[in-house]
Design a protein around this motif. Sequence first.
Motif, PDB file in Angstrom:
ATOM      1  N   LEU A   1      -5.361  -6.691  -0.403  1.00  0.00           N
ATOM      2  CA  LEU A   1      -5.661  -5.338  -0.892  1.00  0.00           C
ATOM      3  C   LEU A   1      -6.455  -5.354  -2.199  1.00  0.00           C
ATOM      4  O   LEU A   1      -6.700  -4.309  -2.791  1.00  0.00           O
ATOM      5  CB  LEU A   1      -4.346  -4.574  -1.121  1.00  0.00           C
ATOM      6  CG  LEU A   1      -3.449  -4.374   0.098  1.00  0.00           C
ATOM      7  CD1 LEU A   1      -2.168  -3.666  -0.319  1.00  0.00           C
ATOM      8  CD2 LEU A   1      -4.172  -3.580   1.180  1.00  0.00           C
TER       9      LEU A   1
ATOM     10  N   ASP B   1      -4.687  -3.149  -9.244  1.00  0.00           N
ATOM     11  CA  ASP B   1      -3.322  -3.049  -9.785  1.00  0.00           C
ATOM     12  C   ASP B   1      -2.647  -4.422  -9.746  1.00  0.00           C
ATOM     13  O   ASP B   1      -3.009  -5.280  -8.944  1.00  0.00           O
ATOM     14  CB  ASP B   1      -2.477  -2.069  -8.947  1.00  0.00           C
ATOM     15  CG  ASP B   1      -2.932  -0.623  -9.114  1.00  0.00           C
ATOM     16  OD1 ASP B   1      -3.674  -0.350 -10.073  1.00  0.00           O
ATOM     17  OD2 ASP B   1      -2.554   0.222  -8.273  1.00  0.00           O
TER      18      ASP B   1
ATOM     19  N   ARG C   1       0.833  -1.197   0.000  1.00  0.00           N
ATOM     20  CA  ARG C   1       0.000   0.000   0.000  1.00  0.00           C
ATOM     21  C   ARG C   1       0.879   1.264   0.000  1.00  0.00           C
ATOM     22  O   ARG C   1       0.562   2.248  -0.654  1.00  0.00           O
ATOM     23  CB  ARG C   1      -0.922  -0.021   1.223  1.00  0.00           C
ATOM     24  CG  ARG C   1      -2.151   0.837   1.072  1.00  0.00           C
ATOM     25  CD  ARG C   1      -3.156   0.587   2.162  1.00  0.00           C
ATOM     26  NE  ARG C   1      -2.566   0.735   3.501  1.00  0.00           N
ATOM     27  CZ  ARG C   1      -3.246   0.502   4.626  1.00  0.00           C
ATOM     28  NH1 ARG C   1      -4.510   0.112   4.571  1.00  0.00           N
ATOM     29  NH2 ARG C   1      -2.675   0.642   5.797  1.00  0.00           N
TER      30      ARG C   1
ATOM     31  N   VAL D   1      -9.405  -5.805   2.328  1.00  0.00           N
ATOM     32  CA  VAL D   1     -10.318  -5.032   1.481  1.00  0.00           C
ATOM     33  C   VAL D   1     -11.466  -5.948   1.031  1.00  0.00           C
ATOM     34  O   VAL D   1     -11.232  -7.103   0.675  1.00  0.00           O
ATOM     35  CB  VAL D   1      -9.540  -4.495   0.251  1.00  0.00           C
ATOM     36  CG1 VAL D   1     -10.475  -3.919  -0.795  1.00  0.00           C
ATOM     37  CG2 VAL D   1      -8.521  -3.454   0.700  1.00  0.00           C
TER      38      VAL D   1
ATOM     39  N   LYS E   1      -3.239   0.213  -5.516  1.00  0.00           N
ATOM     40  CA  LYS E   1      -4.639   0.141  -5.094  1.00  0.00           C
ATOM     41  C   LYS E   1      -5.361  -0.974  -5.845  1.00  0.00           C
ATOM     42  O   LYS E   1      -4.868  -1.465  -6.869  1.00  0.00           O
ATOM     43  CB  LYS E   1      -5.318   1.492  -5.273  1.00  0.00           C
ATOM     44  CG  LYS E   1      -5.084   2.079  -6.633  1.00  0.00           C
ATOM     45  CD  LYS E   1      -5.748   3.410  -6.802  1.00  0.00           C
ATOM     46  CE  LYS E   1      -5.836   3.757  -8.284  1.00  0.00           C
ATOM     47  NZ  LYS E   1      -4.720   3.333  -9.131  1.00  0.00           N
ATOM     48  N   LYS E   2      -6.506  -1.337  -5.301  1.00  0.00           N
ATOM     49  CA  LYS E   2      -7.314  -2.455  -5.820  1.00  0.00           C
ATOM     50  C   LYS E   2      -7.319  -2.505  -7.357  1.00  0.00           C
ATOM     51  O   LYS E   2      -7.552  -1.493  -8.008  1.00  0.00           O
ATOM     52  CB  LYS E   2      -8.744  -2.290  -5.298  1.00  0.00           C
ATOM     53  CG  LYS E   2      -9.688  -3.391  -5.678  1.00  0.00           C
ATOM     54  CD  LYS E   2     -10.975  -3.270  -4.867  1.00  0.00           C
ATOM     55  CE  LYS E   2     -12.085  -4.136  -5.414  1.00  0.00           C
ATOM     56  NZ  LYS E   2     -12.776  -3.622  -6.569  1.00  0.00           N
TER      57      LYS E   2
END
Length: 662
Positions: free
Chosen positions: A168, A146, A138, A262, A143-144
């Motif tokens: 994540l 990637d 992170r 997440v 981010k989500k």
Amino acid sequence: MVVVFEATHEQLTAKYPAEVNERYPKGRKPWISSIEQYKTMYDQSINDPDTFWKERADELVEFFSPYHTVSSGTIDKGDIRWFDGGKINVSYNCVDRWAKKTPDAVAIIFEADEPGQAKYITYKELLDMVSKAAGTLRSFGLKKGDTVAIYMPMVPEAAVSMLACSRLGLVHNVVFAGFSANSLAERVNDSKATVVITADQGLRGGKVIQTKAIVDEALKSCPGVKNVLVFKRTGAQVNFQEGRDVWWDDALNQQTEFVEPVHVESEDPLFILYTSGSTGKPKGLVHTTAGYLLGAAMTSRYTFDLAQGDVFCCSADVGWITGHTYGVYGPLSLGVTTVIFESLPSYPDASRFWQTVDTHKITQFYTAPTAIRALRRLGDQFVTSNDLSTLRVIGSVGEPINPEAWCWYRTVVGKDSVSVVDTYWQTENGSHLLTPMPFATTTKPGSATFPMFGIVPAILDANSGEELTSTTAKGVLCIKRPWPSIARTILGDHQRYLATYMHAYKGYYFTGDGVLRDEEGYYWIGGRVDDVINVSGHRMSTAEIESAIIENEAVAESAVVGVSDDITGQTICAFVLLQSGLKESDEIKKSIIATVRAEIGPIATPKYLIILDDLPKTRSGKIIRRVLRKVAAGEEDQLGDLSTMSDPSILAGIVSKVHSAF
Ligand code: WT7
């Protein structure tokens, strides 16, 4: 296809009911204890799939918010979705759940390259590592959605990296660390990865692998990569690029905040894994979250009769799908202990697997026929010097297992007291398609027996595409409907996904394998019917190797075929035409081999490299590989129809060249 083999009746119908098996733990019952129970569950999975899968999902995985639709989409349309509307996280399912329930249970045993240096990681410790690794990723700004490339030796940190990505909602792309810098670069770029996780060096069989140096080389042609996270495996001095490279330990130690998982959508991608097809470019298969996780958990439970308290060892590298599903996600989703094996079956000697079983009291062991055949050849004494009485289920995967190897595995390794599961499946499938149920299915050595729950196999006539519905049938293996862990697409090329798998025989998923169904309905896989070859369970396309060979400037043309081999299943035989004016020499041959190793990696090294003056071609100039395959197999008397061949007079020269090479 079915090898005639002399074995005792007992071996041929090897059945091991748990009740009479003295190894089976008292007070525990197998998940599937009779063939009737298997049939009842199988029938439900086919006749009432939504209920079946809902029940399995309730038992095996945890959603943060419920799904509204169990499954939708068809093979024909290639729009398959499972558990739509649900929110879930894979690392939560594989780590947090168990860190809460059984924090001190061992999640990972690391069997390091040198014997006697094992490390143990509990679920509580694993959660801490995964959270810190996720925090590090992170901090790179990921981010989500990637993508992160993972190029790691067989160390627990490889699994931690995968789990941290899933925490994540990042998509991991694990590249087998035996691939060359070129292959790595191609996969990093195709997947648009911006971060690479790697190690300073790798250790295998006492040999040092310059892992970081290979990454550095690859990244010269990967402008999109911003950060490299480097785990110290050996602590050797390696190149370190300030600003780009970050040491694993330093970065993880800085993470003080717990990273919550997440909540991702069921159909969000979990990972990309590249595999070879029959044409040149490797395909990045995309697996999604909830269906894959359920497939991994369910098949791990039933195929291996796994439950908490068991110690499971899958010897496959995490760079392959077997390492993903049965080295990491399957066992951890069930809260069991998984053994990560860094070494080789032959290091320091041929007893290494069995020493490892003995030391860690492994209960289920999973490896490839090529290893079984190689170890069998070296002699029983390496096995019998160890106590293997904890084993209950031993599995085989990756290629057809010959009955001789199967019987040796069961008798010498398993002392006739274990179940052998020959599991058939592919990278594209995510989890097992055909497999016996230990303690329930009467096995036949060399047969992967019957379908897993939810799998409807069909045998098609290769030419007409018609389904052969009689019990006894021989043709190509297809699957008739979607299952949760089937790959959803090929990254960036959905048309190729449809064309390769869904429309080769319209409405069926096409495996690319030949198969026979015997009079009792058992399936016997015969091997690939396309230009894919399988060397020691490693899948490669002949076209891919040919394009690597052509990269050598001495080469004008090449044709690659698979030749059968007693140990590795198949080996690579490359026929090469040199540029005009060049003469065959050891230097040229060496340089061609070096090119292949640099382009793909050592696994693609041709065992036979035969320089020819002419290749067999049709009048329109197409190489007739069938002729080369037959000659290489020593079947030059069965060449078949040569009427399309432009110059049959070259055959004698090819045959004599092959004879002197083999
Ligand atoms: C190909 C898939 C996911 C397994 C590891 C390899 C062959 C796999 C068996 C088996 C006969 C087998 C097939 C298949 N294969 N398991 N038990 N019996 N053949 O995965 O690299 O995707 O290769 O491996 O030919 O198509 P993969």
